[in-house]
Design a protein around this motif. Structure first.
Motif, PDB file in Angstrom:
ATOM      1  N   PHE A   1      -3.189   1.252  -4.049  1.00 30.85           N
ATOM      2  CA  PHE A   1      -2.905  -0.179  -4.146  1.00 30.85           C
ATOM      3  C   PHE A   1      -2.715  -0.519  -5.620  1.00 30.85           C
ATOM      4  CE2 PHE A   1      -4.956  -1.857  -0.088  1.00 30.85           C
ATOM      5  CZ  PHE A   1      -5.334  -0.637   0.419  1.00 30.85           C
TER       6      PHE A   1
ATOM      7  N   TYR B   1      -6.430  -2.832  10.879  1.00 28.36           N
ATOM      8  CA  TYR B   1      -6.664  -3.383   9.543  1.00 28.36           C
ATOM      9  C   TYR B   1      -7.812  -2.637   8.880  1.00 28.36           C
ATOM     10  CZ  TYR B   1      -4.093  -7.221  11.685  1.00 28.36           C
ATOM     11  OH  TYR B   1      -3.142  -7.964  12.333  1.00 28.36           O
TER      12      TYR B   1
ATOM     13  N   THR C   1     -15.523   0.035   2.993  1.00 25.92           N
ATOM     14  CA  THR C   1     -14.450  -0.410   3.873  1.00 25.92           C
ATOM     15  C   THR C   1     -14.855  -0.326   5.334  1.00 25.92           C
ATOM     16  OG1 THR C   1     -12.784   0.214   2.258  1.00 25.92           O
ATOM     17  CG2 THR C   1     -12.049   0.070   4.548  1.00 25.92           C
TER      18      THR C   1
ATOM     19  N   CYS D   1       0.860  -1.182   0.000  1.00 22.37           N
ATOM     20  CA  CYS D   1       0.000   0.000   0.000  1.00 22.37           C
ATOM     21  C   CYS D   1       0.902   1.239   0.000  1.00 22.37           C
ATOM     22  CB  CYS D   1      -0.880   0.027   1.244  1.00 22.37           C
ATOM     23  SG  CYS D   1      -1.679  -1.549   1.602  1.00 22.37           S
TER      24      CYS D   1
ATOM     25  N   SER E   1      -6.096  -4.890   4.247  1.00 26.93           N
ATOM     26  CA  SER E   1      -4.809  -4.197   4.319  1.00 26.93           C
ATOM     27  C   SER E   1      -4.499  -3.884   5.777  1.00 26.93           C
ATOM     28  CB  SER E   1      -4.850  -2.908   3.492  1.00 26.93           C
ATOM     29  OG  SER E   1      -5.913  -2.075   3.918  1.00 26.93           O
TER      30      SER E   1
ATOM     31  N   TYR F   1      -1.146  -5.617   1.834  1.00 27.21           N
ATOM     32  CA  TYR F   1      -2.506  -6.145   1.732  1.00 27.21           C
ATOM     33  C   TYR F   1      -2.479  -7.568   1.183  1.00 27.21           C
ATOM     34  CZ  TYR F   1      -2.652  -5.509  -3.373  1.00 27.21           C
ATOM     35  OH  TYR F   1      -2.406  -5.609  -4.726  1.00 27.21           O
TER      36      TYR F   1
END
Lengths: 369, 369
Positions: free
Chosen positions: A112, A203, A152, A93, A193, A180
C-alpha cells in the motif's frame, strides 16, 4: 498426526484477538511471522463449505505490516520488487513479489502506498523487516523501516459486503477490488482494503487502534447473525482450489515468479531499478524448466508436511507436490505442485507414494476448476 | 492456558528427528525459524532437575545454519556483527550479535569459520538469510548465501562428556569450550562443537548426513542408559537462571547489545567495518538508560506470553518483564527484565500485576545465583 500443543511465549506472539478466538472454539494454530495464526475451528471441510456460502471473520494479525518512510522510501520499495510501482497510487493495493539477487522469492506481500514517502508492506511469512534493513543499509538509502503496530482482521465470504455495509454504511459498497480507504467505526478511523486470502470476496481491516478493533470484532458478532457469521481462518481447501499461493508452502526461496505464472507482476521493460532484474531477464530469455500447476490425486486423505515427489511409470521425476488437501467439491485430494517441463500437459498422469502405497494423479491448470 | 495443537505444514517444517521425538513423549512445540522446536516432555521442572544431574539429547534443528561463501564472505560476515572477527580461527566458535544500522539486535548467532572464505552462521529466530542477502546485494558483495541442510542435535548435561566419549572415543575429551572439530561415527564425519543452550556443559552435533545422524540419535539411546540419558529440550528454567538470552523473548530489534551487557562482544576500537558502528559509538558515549537484569517475584506460577510492566510504589515504570518461570531452586518466579536506570539497584523492590493481583519482586544481577 499426533496433536501436540503449541507453547506460547513472547517470541511466539499472541494477537489482540487470541483470547476471543480461543473462546470461539479454536482447534489448531500455525505460527507465521513469529505470531499465532488460527487455522481451524474443528473441521476445515465444514469451514470451507461455510466460507463459500456465508461470511467469516479471521484473525490474520500475522500479516505483519512493515512501514517504510523517508526520502528514499520509493526507491527502496521499488528496489525490493519486480513489479513496477513507479505509478503506484494512494488508495490502491499492489500484490508484488519481493525477490533476491537470483530472482527468487523472498516474500509476496500486498503493498500500500499510504502517503507520499510512506509505504506499507503487508507480508507473508518471512522477515521482510531485515531484508529491507539490509538493502537500505547496503545502498545507503535514507529511510525508516519498522514493523507497524497493526493487527488485521479479514471479513471473507459472499455475505461479507452485507456485513460490512451493516457495520460501516452504504459507502463501503463503493470500495473496489484491491482498493483501500479509511472508514469510521464509532468515531475511530480504520483502514479497510477490499482484499483477502480467499476467492469468495471480502475485506481486510487493518487495525491500529486496538481498543476500537476489539470493540469492532465483538460488534460484528452482535450484528452478524443474519449472515450466519462465524469465526474462521484462511482455508486450505479454498485457497488451493483458488490457487492463492502460500509462501513457504507452494513457493520458497528456490523459486522465481515466472515459475508461478506471475509474468504480469514482472516489469522488465520499464526503466525501474530492482534487485534481481538481470537474473529475471536471463530466466525469461532461457525459459523456465518447471512451473506451478494443479494436481488431482485419487485418494481421500493426505497430510502433507514436506515436499513429496511425483513420478511417471518409468520412475522419472514429474515434479514436487508442495501443498495438498482433500476437497469435498472434487471428492479427491487436490494440490499445488512444481512440475517439470516435460510433463506440462493437462491430464498428464503421475504417481505418488503415500505411506508406502502408490496412488495415481493427474496434472491440471490453476486455479482448479 | 488452553492446549491448542500446532498444525504442521511444509511452511512449519518438521525435522529429521520429529517422529522419534514425538514417540518419546513430546508434550509441547514451539516454532523457531519456520521449524518445529520441541520444548517439553511433560514437566519442565522435572526436565530441569534431570538436565542438571544427567544428560539429555535435544533436537535443535531449528538453529538453522546460514552458509556464506565467496571472495567477499569475510567482509559480509564482519559487516553484520559488532564483534571483531578479523582474526577468527578455524576450529573456534564465536558468539556474535548481529545488529542493524541503529545498533539494535537482528539476531545473536554463533559463527563458525569453516574454511577460508566459508562461514556458517548458526542463528536464533529471525531470517538472517534475507538480512545477509539484502546487505550483500546493497553493497555488491560477491558472495553466495544459503541455508545449509544441517540439522543439529545437542547433548547437554553434566554427563554429556561421558556419553560423547562412549560414542566418539577419548579424543572428544580434548575438545575445548567454544571449539569445534570433525569426529567419526561409523565412518561418517560429523562437525561437533562444544557449545549449547545450557550452562550444564555439552556438545552440539551439526548433522549434514541425515541417515548417519538418525543412526547416531538411536545409538545414543542404546548406549545412554548408564548415564540416564533422556530426550529433552532447551529448558526455560535453566536458561533463565543461567542468563542465556533468547532473541525474541528477552531481547528484540528495539534493544542494543550494551543493554544486554554484551560489551565484550562489541569492538569499536579496531578498524573493522560493520553496520551500526556509529550508532553503537553514540550509544556508548551517551550511556545506556536501561539494561537487562534478573528478577525474583514472590509467586509460585506465571505464564508469560507478552512483555509485562514492572512498577514502583508510586506506579512509576521500573521496567519490562520479558521472560519468567517458576524455579524449584529459588522456590519463586524468576525472570529477565529490561530495567530503567533509576532502578539498577540489587534488591530494588518492584510490583507487578498478574491477573489483577499485585505481587512483589526484587531486582537481581544476571546470571541468577
Amino acid at each position: 498426526m499426533k496433536k501436540i500443543p503449541i507453547i506460547k511465549s513472547r517470541r511466539v506472539r499472541s494477537t489482540p484477538f487470541t483470547s476471543r478466538i480461543e473462546n470461539q472454539g479454536l482447534s489448531g494454530y500455525s505460527v507465521y511471522n513469529h505470531m499465532l495464526l488460527p487455522v481451524s475451528f474443528g473441521s476445515i471441510e465444514n469451514e470451507y463449505l461455510h466460507l463459500k456460502e456465508h461470511v467469516q471473520i479471521w484473525d490474520v494479525s500475522v500479516q505483519r505490516e512493515i512501514e517504510i518512510t523517508g526520502v528514499d522510501s520509493d526507491k527502496l520499495v521499488q528496489f525490493m520488487t519486480c513489479r513496477d510501482l513507479s505509478n503506484a497510487k494512494l488508495g490502491k493495493c499492489y500484490y508484488a513479489p519481493l525477490i533476491d539477487g537470483n530472482g527468487n522469492f523472498v516474500n509476496d506481500p500486498v503493498i500500500f502506498k499510504l502517503d507520499e514517502k510512506k509505504w506499507r508492506v503487508c507480508i507473508a511469512d518471512s522477515d521482510v523487516l531485515f531484508f529491507a534493513k539490509g538493502l537500505a543499509s547496503g545502498k545507503n538509502f535514507n529511510v525508516d523501516i519498522y514493523e507497524a503496530n497493526v493487527n488485521t482482521i479479514a471479513i471473507q465470504g459472499p455475505k461479507s459486503e452485507n456485513l460490512m455495509q451493516k457495520a460501516f454504511g452504504d459507502e463501503i459498497k463503493e470500495l473496489k477490488f484491491f482498493n483501500y480507504k479509511y472508514y469510521n467505526f464509532k468515531g475511530v478511523k480504520h483502514l479497510i482494503s477490499k482484499t483477502g486470502y480467499s476467492k469468495q470476496g471480502g475485506y481486510e481491516i487493518h487495525i491500529e487502534n486496538t481498543t476500537s478493533g476489539l470493540e469492532l470484532y465483538d460488534y460484528f458478532f452482535k450484528i452478524g447473525k443474519d449472515f450466519n457469521l462465524k469465526a474462521g481462518a484462511p482455508n486450505l481447501i479454498e485457497r488451493i482450489e483458488g490457487a492463492l499461493l502460500s509462501y513457504g508452502n507452494d513457493v520458497d526461496n528456490r523459486d522465481n515468479p515466472y515459475e508461478c505464472g506471475f509474468d504480469k507482476y514482472i516489469n522488465l521493460d520499464s526503466n525501474i531499478d530492482f534487485l534481481g532484474k538481470n537474473s529475471l531477464k536471463k530466466i525469461k530469455d532461457e525459459g523456465i524448466k518447471r512451473k506451478l500447476m494443479g494436481v488431482k490425486i485419487e485418494i481421500n486423505h493426505i497430510n502433507l508436511t514436506e515436499e513429496m515427489r511425483l513420478y511417471d511409470e518409468k520412475n522419472n521425476d514429474v515434479g514436487l507436490l508442495r501443498a495438498a488437501v482433500f476437497s469435498p467439491t472434487f471428492k479427491k485430494v487436490i494440490g499445488i505442485a512444481m512440475i517439470n517441463k516435460k510433463y506440462w500437459k493437462e491430464s498428464q498422469e503421475f504417481k505418488i507414494s503415500i505411506n508406502g502405497k502408490s496412488a495415481i494423479g493427474k496434472i491440471c491448470s490453476l486455479p482448479l476448476v
